[in-house]
Design a protein around this motif. Structure first.
Motif, PDB file in Angstrom:
ATOM      1  N   UNK A 102       0.819  -1.216   0.000  1.00  0.00           N
ATOM      2  CA  UNK A 102       0.000   0.000   0.000  1.00  0.00           C
ATOM      3  C   UNK A 102       0.850   1.262   0.000  1.00  0.00           C
ATOM      4  N   UNK A 103       1.946   1.277   0.782  1.00  0.00           N
ATOM      5  CA  UNK A 103       2.768   2.485   0.890  1.00  0.00           C
ATOM      6  C   UNK A 103       3.332   2.892  -0.464  1.00  0.00           C
ATOM      7  N   UNK A 104       3.897   1.947  -1.200  1.00  0.00           N
ATOM      8  CA  UNK A 104       4.459   2.265  -2.513  1.00  0.00           C
ATOM      9  C   UNK A 104       3.359   2.543  -3.533  1.00  0.00           C
ATOM     10  N   UNK A 105       2.187   1.960  -3.339  1.00  0.00           N
ATOM     11  CA  UNK A 105       1.039   2.274  -4.208  1.00  0.00           C
ATOM     12  C   UNK A 105       0.707   3.759  -4.091  1.00  0.00           C
ATOM     13  N   UNK A 106       0.624   4.249  -2.858  1.00  0.00           N
ATOM     14  CA  UNK A 106       0.329   5.662  -2.622  1.00  0.00           C
ATOM     15  C   UNK A 106       1.459   6.548  -3.122  1.00  0.00           C
ATOM     16  N   UNK A 107       2.706   6.147  -2.830  1.00  0.00           N
ATOM     17  CA  UNK A 107       3.853   6.981  -3.163  1.00  0.00           C
ATOM     18  C   UNK A 107       4.081   7.061  -4.669  1.00  0.00           C
ATOM     19  N   UNK A 108       3.951   5.932  -5.351  1.00  0.00           N
ATOM     20  CA  UNK A 108       4.180   5.909  -6.794  1.00  0.00           C
ATOM     21  C   UNK A 108       3.128   6.719  -7.532  1.00  0.00           C
ATOM     22  N   UNK A 109       1.884   6.600  -7.104  1.00  0.00           N
ATOM     23  CA  UNK A 109       0.816   7.377  -7.726  1.00  0.00           C
ATOM     24  C   UNK A 109       1.034   8.874  -7.516  1.00  0.00           C
ATOM     25  N   UNK A 110       1.543   9.233  -6.339  1.00  0.00           N
ATOM     26  CA  UNK A 110       1.746  10.651  -6.013  1.00  0.00           C
ATOM     27  C   UNK A 110       2.925  11.258  -6.758  1.00  0.00           C
ATOM     28  N   UNK A 111       3.853  10.413  -7.232  1.00  0.00           N
ATOM     29  CA  UNK A 111       5.078  10.918  -7.861  1.00  0.00           C
ATOM     30  C   UNK A 111       4.775  11.781  -9.088  1.00  0.00           C
ATOM     31  N   UNK A 112       3.796  11.365  -9.904  1.00  0.00           N
ATOM     32  CA  UNK A 112       3.468  12.125 -11.116  1.00  0.00           C
ATOM     33  C   UNK A 112       2.930  13.506 -10.765  1.00  0.00           C
ATOM     34  N   UNK A 113       2.044  13.570  -9.760  1.00  0.00           N
ATOM     35  CA  UNK A 113       1.430  14.851  -9.410  1.00  0.00           C
ATOM     36  C   UNK A 113       2.407  15.762  -8.668  1.00  0.00           C
ATOM     37  N   UNK A 114       3.281  15.176  -7.858  1.00  0.00           N
ATOM     38  CA  UNK A 114       4.331  15.975  -7.218  1.00  0.00           C
ATOM     39  C   UNK A 114       5.241  16.580  -8.272  1.00  0.00           C
ATOM     40  N   UNK A 115       5.555  15.779  -9.292  1.00  0.00           N
ATOM     41  CA  UNK A 115       6.371  16.259 -10.405  1.00  0.00           C
ATOM     42  C   UNK A 115       5.651  17.355 -11.182  1.00  0.00           C
ATOM     43  N   UNK A 116       4.345  17.183 -11.405  1.00  0.00           N
ATOM     44  CA  UNK A 116       3.558  18.174 -12.142  1.00  0.00           C
ATOM     45  C   UNK A 116       3.556  19.514 -11.412  1.00  0.00           C
ATOM     46  N   UNK A 117       3.208  19.493 -10.123  1.00  0.00           N
ATOM     47  CA  UNK A 117       3.118  20.737  -9.353  1.00  0.00           C
ATOM     48  C   UNK A 117       4.484  21.403  -9.209  1.00  0.00           C
ATOM     49  N   UNK A 118       5.499  20.632  -8.838  1.00  0.00           N
ATOM     50  CA  UNK A 118       6.821  21.234  -8.631  1.00  0.00           C
ATOM     51  C   UNK A 118       7.381  21.806  -9.927  1.00  0.00           C
ATOM     52  N   UNK A 119       7.162  21.118 -11.047  1.00  0.00           N
ATOM     53  CA  UNK A 119       7.647  21.612 -12.340  1.00  0.00           C
ATOM     54  C   UNK A 119       6.996  22.937 -12.728  1.00  0.00           C
ATOM     55  N   UNK A 120       5.668  22.975 -12.648  1.00  0.00           N
ATOM     56  CA  UNK A 120       4.984  24.185 -13.105  1.00  0.00           C
ATOM     57  C   UNK A 120       5.233  25.351 -12.151  1.00  0.00           C
ATOM     58  N   UNK A 121       5.333  25.089 -10.852  1.00  0.00           N
ATOM     59  CA  UNK A 121       5.626  26.165  -9.905  1.00  0.00           C
ATOM     60  C   UNK A 121       7.061  26.685 -10.089  1.00  0.00           C
ATOM     61  N   UNK A 122       7.980  25.789 -10.398  1.00  0.00           N
ATOM     62  CA  UNK A 122       9.354  26.218 -10.670  1.00  0.00           C
ATOM     63  C   UNK A 122       9.426  27.037 -11.955  1.00  0.00           C
ATOM     64  N   UNK A 123       8.630  26.653 -12.959  1.00  0.00           N
ATOM     65  CA  UNK A 123       8.587  27.435 -14.197  1.00  0.00           C
ATOM     66  C   UNK A 123       8.012  28.832 -13.952  1.00  0.00           C
ATOM     67  N   UNK A 124       7.060  28.927 -13.024  1.00  0.00           N
ATOM     68  CA  UNK A 124       6.541  30.247 -12.634  1.00  0.00           C
ATOM     69  C   UNK A 124       7.657  31.075 -11.998  1.00  0.00           C
ATOM     70  N   UNK A 181      -4.511  -5.107  -6.912  1.00  0.00           N
ATOM     71  CA  UNK A 181      -4.658  -3.903  -7.728  1.00  0.00           C
ATOM     72  C   UNK A 181      -4.353  -2.666  -6.884  1.00  0.00           C
ATOM     73  N   UNK A 182      -3.776  -1.670  -7.542  1.00  0.00           N
ATOM     74  CA  UNK A 182      -3.510  -0.363  -6.930  1.00  0.00           C
ATOM     75  C   UNK A 182      -4.443   0.638  -7.609  1.00  0.00           C
ATOM     76  N   UNK A 183      -5.368   1.213  -6.867  1.00  0.00           N
ATOM     77  CA  UNK A 183      -6.392   2.058  -7.484  1.00  0.00           C
ATOM     78  C   UNK A 183      -6.726   3.234  -6.570  1.00  0.00           C
ATOM     79  N   UNK A 184      -7.538   4.159  -7.072  1.00  0.00           N
ATOM     80  CA  UNK A 184      -7.955   5.328  -6.308  1.00  0.00           C
ATOM     81  C   UNK A 184      -9.422   5.197  -5.939  1.00  0.00           C
ATOM     82  N   UNK A 185      -9.736   5.359  -4.668  1.00  0.00           N
ATOM     83  CA  UNK A 185     -11.098   5.226  -4.186  1.00  0.00           C
ATOM     84  C   UNK A 185     -11.537   6.531  -3.535  1.00  0.00           C
ATOM     85  N   UNK A 186     -12.270   7.347  -4.281  1.00  0.00           N
ATOM     86  CA  UNK A 186     -12.773   8.605  -3.737  1.00  0.00           C
ATOM     87  C   UNK A 186     -14.040   8.351  -2.909  1.00  0.00           C
ATOM     88  N   UNK A 187     -14.355   9.297  -2.026  1.00  0.00           N
ATOM     89  CA  UNK A 187     -15.534   9.162  -1.169  1.00  0.00           C
ATOM     90  C   UNK A 187     -16.824   9.308  -1.970  1.00  0.00           C
TER      91      UNK A 187
END
Length: 333
Positions: A102-124, A181-187
């Motif tokens: 579970x830990x790597x499921x959460x971390x791996x999924x978050x890697x893309x979005x962390x990269x997205x936010x940090x990249x665009x904020x750095x470009x700003x 399976x590694x998936x996202x479960x929203x409320x």
């Protein structure tokens, strides 16, 4: 990288399917498209790890520490971290099984979005920094320091981590027999839509509007000035354009996905797969741009590689010379 899984979708049951969620990475499809995307992700992995390692080495250790090299080193670290988790995603694409917990499921999924936010904020930050340099050169000379740049980068990473929290919170694992399976479960659907809109507005729309504004004012000012080299501005422009073209398809299909009942499931599924792969491709574009556009980077890279070769050759010559002297002494004995 998140996808809705449409395997269990049935018309008239949209809310239930969205609430169950089932955003997962390429489900082991045997289609030619999946094979192409897996191959492309492997290329991203190899080039991204190698290229960003090179940028970190050159900008972090071989070039003089400046505000600009500090920005680009942080960009490379962000891309490198994403690429470091990509082998797990590639494995999941191929096997449709997540054995990493579970830990790597959460971390791996978050890697893309962390990269997205940090990249665009750095470009700003980079865009704003260029504007300040051009419009307020005296103030910039007196106050633009590496220490302040590091403070800005720390703030960027903090905000990026904060906005990535939904991926950490809602990502789950579930077992079906021997397959996990590694998936996202929203409320609920409203939560899903809120996360998607927040990612689009905070991670793309507002930053990109700021970047466009800074770039436009910069272009107007540069037309009136005579500068020694336009290379730094070309690198910046190329980075911004590459981010735009890599992320627009992903955000477009994710927004369409939030209203899944009004669109073709096959089209959304295919679009999300392609869009996520293009988004991942942004992580290996930067090193290529530095090599082909950045003169300073190319010169330092050539000097570094040349000096390494010279050191290796000198070491070989010393070794050969030492072995010859030893053989001569043996002959004399």
């Amino acid at each position: 990288m998140d996808y809705l899984e449409y395997d269990d979708y049935t018309p008239g049951n949209e809310t239930e399917n969205i609430n169950i969620t089932t955003e997962v990475t390429f489900r082991g499809s045997k289609s030619s498209l999946s094979h192409v995307l897996v191959a492309f992700n492997i290329i991203i992995l190899v080039v991204g790890l190698g290229g960003n390692s090179l940028v970190i080495w050159i900008c972090g250790w071989k070039m003089k520490r400046t505000v600009t090299t500090t920005w680009y080193t942080s960009l490379a670290i962000s891309d490198f971290l994403f690429c470091a988790f990509l082998p797990l995603e590639v494995f999941y694409m191929i096997t449709s099984h997540w054995p990493f917990g579970l830990f790597l499921c959460k971390l791996t999924s978050s890697a893309l979005f962390l990269n997205m936010y940090s990249n665009v904020f750095l470009l700003v930050l980079i865009s704003a920094d260029r504007c300040v340099m051009i419009y307020f050169p005296v103030w910039s000379h007196n106050h633009r320091t590496v220490r302040k740049a590091l403070g800005g980068i720390a703030l960027v990473w903090f905000l990026s981590a904060l906005l990535t929290l939904p991926s950490l919170i809602f990502r789950q694992t579930t077992a079906h027999g021997l397959v996990t399976q590694c998936f996202t479960s929203y409320a609920g659907h409203s939560t899903h839509k809120a996360v998607v809109v927040t990612r689009f507005v905070c991670g793309f729309l507002i930053p990109f509007l700021v970047i466009v504004f800074c770039s436009s004012t910069l272009c107007v000012k540069l037309r009136r000035l005579t500068i020694k080299s336009s290379k730094p501005y070309k690198v910046m422009a190329a980075l911004i354009l590459s981010f735009f073209f890599c992320w627009v398809p992903y955000h477009s299909f994710v927004l369409l996905e939030s209203d899944v009942k009004n669109h073709s499931l096959d089209l959304l599924q295919t679009g999300l797969k392609v869009g996520a792969t293009l988004a991942a491709a942004n992580s290996f574009v930067s090193p290529i741009l530095y090599v082909f556009i950045g003169n300073d980077f190319k010169q330092v890279l050539k000097r570094s590689l040349t000096s390494r070769m010279e050191e290796a050759m000198a070491e070989d010559l010393r070794t050969i010379g030492l072995s010859r002297s030893k053989s001569k002494s043996v002959e004399m004995i």
